[in-house]
Design a protein around this motif. Sequence first.
Motif, mmCIF file in Angstrom:
data_model
loop_
_atom_site.group_PDB
_atom_site.id
_atom_site.type_symbol
_atom_site.label_atom_id
_atom_site.label_comp_id
_atom_site.label_asym_id
_atom_site.label_seq_id
_atom_site.Cartn_x
_atom_site.Cartn_y
_atom_site.Cartn_z
ATOM 1 N N GLN A 143 0.652 -1.101 0.043
ATOM 2 C CA GLN A 143 0.272 -0.218 0.118
ATOM 3 C C GLN A 143 0.807 1.342 0.316
ATOM 4 O O GLN A 143 1.569 1.075 0.238
ATOM 5 C CB GLN A 143 -0.722 0.115 1.407
ATOM 6 C CG GLN A 143 0.222 -0.238 2.710
ATOM 7 C CD GLN A 143 -1.237 -0.056 3.551
ATOM 8 O OE1 GLN A 143 -1.951 -0.293 3.965
ATOM 9 N NE2 GLN A 143 -0.331 0.558 5.077
ATOM 10 N N LYS A 144 0.376 2.006 -0.379
ATOM 11 C CA LYS A 144 0.716 3.541 -0.002
ATOM 12 C C LYS A 144 0.250 4.527 0.582
ATOM 13 O O LYS A 144 -0.734 4.466 0.263
ATOM 14 C CB LYS A 144 1.067 4.555 -1.593
ATOM 15 C CG LYS A 144 2.679 5.063 -2.514
ATOM 16 C CD LYS A 144 2.415 5.378 -3.307
ATOM 17 C CE LYS A 144 3.019 6.988 -3.655
ATOM 18 N NZ LYS A 144 3.094 6.521 -4.759
ATOM 19 N N ALA A 145 0.977 4.903 2.051
ATOM 20 C CA ALA A 145 -0.182 6.058 2.779
ATOM 21 C C ALA A 145 -1.194 5.393 3.122
ATOM 22 O O ALA A 145 -1.920 6.304 2.954
ATOM 23 C CB ALA A 145 0.391 7.576 2.400
ATOM 24 N N ALA A 182 9.668 17.133 -6.947
ATOM 25 C CA ALA A 182 10.245 17.127 -5.887
ATOM 26 C C ALA A 182 10.450 16.698 -4.531
ATOM 27 O O ALA A 182 10.948 16.205 -3.847
ATOM 28 C CB ALA A 182 10.135 18.936 -5.813
ATOM 29 N N ASP A 183 9.468 16.231 -4.083
ATOM 30 C CA ASP A 183 8.958 15.637 -3.398
ATOM 31 C C ASP A 183 9.537 14.312 -2.935
ATOM 32 O O ASP A 183 10.319 13.434 -2.137
ATOM 33 C CB ASP A 183 7.553 14.762 -3.291
ATOM 34 C CG ASP A 183 7.476 14.529 -4.658
ATOM 35 O OD1 ASP A 183 7.650 14.482 -5.541
ATOM 36 O OD2 ASP A 183 6.226 13.825 -4.032
ATOM 37 N N ALA A 184 9.682 13.617 -4.406
ATOM 38 C CA ALA A 184 10.548 11.709 -4.064
ATOM 39 C C ALA A 184 12.161 11.796 -4.342
ATOM 40 O O ALA A 184 12.611 10.982 -3.141
ATOM 41 C CB ALA A 184 10.247 11.595 -5.621
ATOM 42 N N THR A 193 9.980 20.734 -10.801
ATOM 43 C CA THR A 193 9.231 21.580 -9.515
ATOM 44 C C THR A 193 7.987 20.766 -9.354
ATOM 45 O O THR A 193 7.448 20.113 -10.232
ATOM 46 C CB THR A 193 9.011 23.054 -10.052
ATOM 47 O OG1 THR A 193 8.721 22.803 -11.212
ATOM 48 C CG2 THR A 193 9.940 23.705 -9.594
ATOM 49 N N ARG A 194 6.972 20.591 -8.120
ATOM 50 C CA ARG A 194 6.430 20.314 -8.400
ATOM 51 C C ARG A 194 5.444 21.238 -7.167
ATOM 52 O O ARG A 194 5.866 21.225 -6.780
ATOM 53 C CB ARG A 194 6.036 18.744 -7.412
ATOM 54 C CG ARG A 194 4.562 17.955 -7.811
ATOM 55 C CD ARG A 194 4.650 16.911 -6.963
ATOM 56 N NE ARG A 194 3.532 15.853 -7.056
ATOM 57 C CZ ARG A 194 3.083 15.057 -7.260
ATOM 58 N NH1 ARG A 194 4.296 14.525 -6.735
ATOM 59 N NH2 ARG A 194 2.067 15.257 -7.230
ATOM 60 N N PRO A 195 3.711 21.601 -7.483
ATOM 61 C CA PRO A 195 3.849 22.763 -7.249
ATOM 62 C C PRO A 195 3.570 21.467 -5.167
ATOM 63 O O PRO A 195 2.676 20.934 -5.192
ATOM 64 C CB PRO A 195 1.862 22.564 -7.330
ATOM 65 C CG PRO A 195 1.852 22.807 -9.127
ATOM 66 C CD PRO A 195 3.496 21.074 -9.014
HETATM 67 MG MG MG Z 1 3.601 10.909 -5.169
#
Ligand code: MG
Length: 197
Positions: free
Chosen positions: A48-50, A112-114, A137-139
């Motif tokens: 699962q993811k989150a 950016a998050d990853a 970039t990712r908002p």
């Molecule tokens: Mg993601």
Amino acid sequence: MEEDIRRIGIMGGTFDPIHHGHLVAASEVADRFGLDEVIFVPTGQPWQKADVPVSSAEDRYLMTVIATASNPRFQVSRVDIDRGGPTYTVDTLRDLRSQYGTKAQLFFITGADALERILSWKNLDEIFELAHFIGVTRPGFQLTAAHLPADTVSLVQVPAMAISSTDCRARVARGEPVWYLVPDGVVQYIAKRRLYR
Ligand code: MG
Ligand code: ATP
């Protein structure tokens, strides 16, 4: 001999579902870095993811194929799906490196998050030897160059697309449209397979 070296972008992701944020990021990086192709690599099946279940690898793979089919420079690889288990980027890069050999230069494209997460991993030296990293970039996610090794990581601004797979799934669950957030064929595939209900 330099001209014999193929420049290959790699975009890993859960792609549950793939959306226009992924596609714009790949297209923009391909243009900026003169990539010959971009390979989309759907992850192996995580539990699962989150805390939410993840769609089957085959559904995620097929949506990725549908979304990229019309672009001659976009490919999809099954390496992470066929390896099975959770995906580690170092395995993805090793597999693609052995597949493409030394005639390829690999560019790993990541939001950016990853990128934040990747930089906290072990094996960083090997990972950076296998590929040049491109953070897009990712908002909603800050990308600061301060702590990044400049010779191995480049940062690219892509046109802001506040689209996430999480939001797409929530919309489908609420009966709201995802037209124009994901490619038309993916909208239809989600409906046909009754995903995210
Ligand atoms: Mg993601
Ligand atoms: P989820 O909400 O389920 O986490 P996601 O939208 O983040 O899904 P992933 O499959 O997790 O999609 O992302 C794959 C890669 O694409 C990651 O590197 C992520 O940072 C990047 N990415 C996702 N959405 C965008 C976007 N809108 N703009 C730029 N990069 C993105």
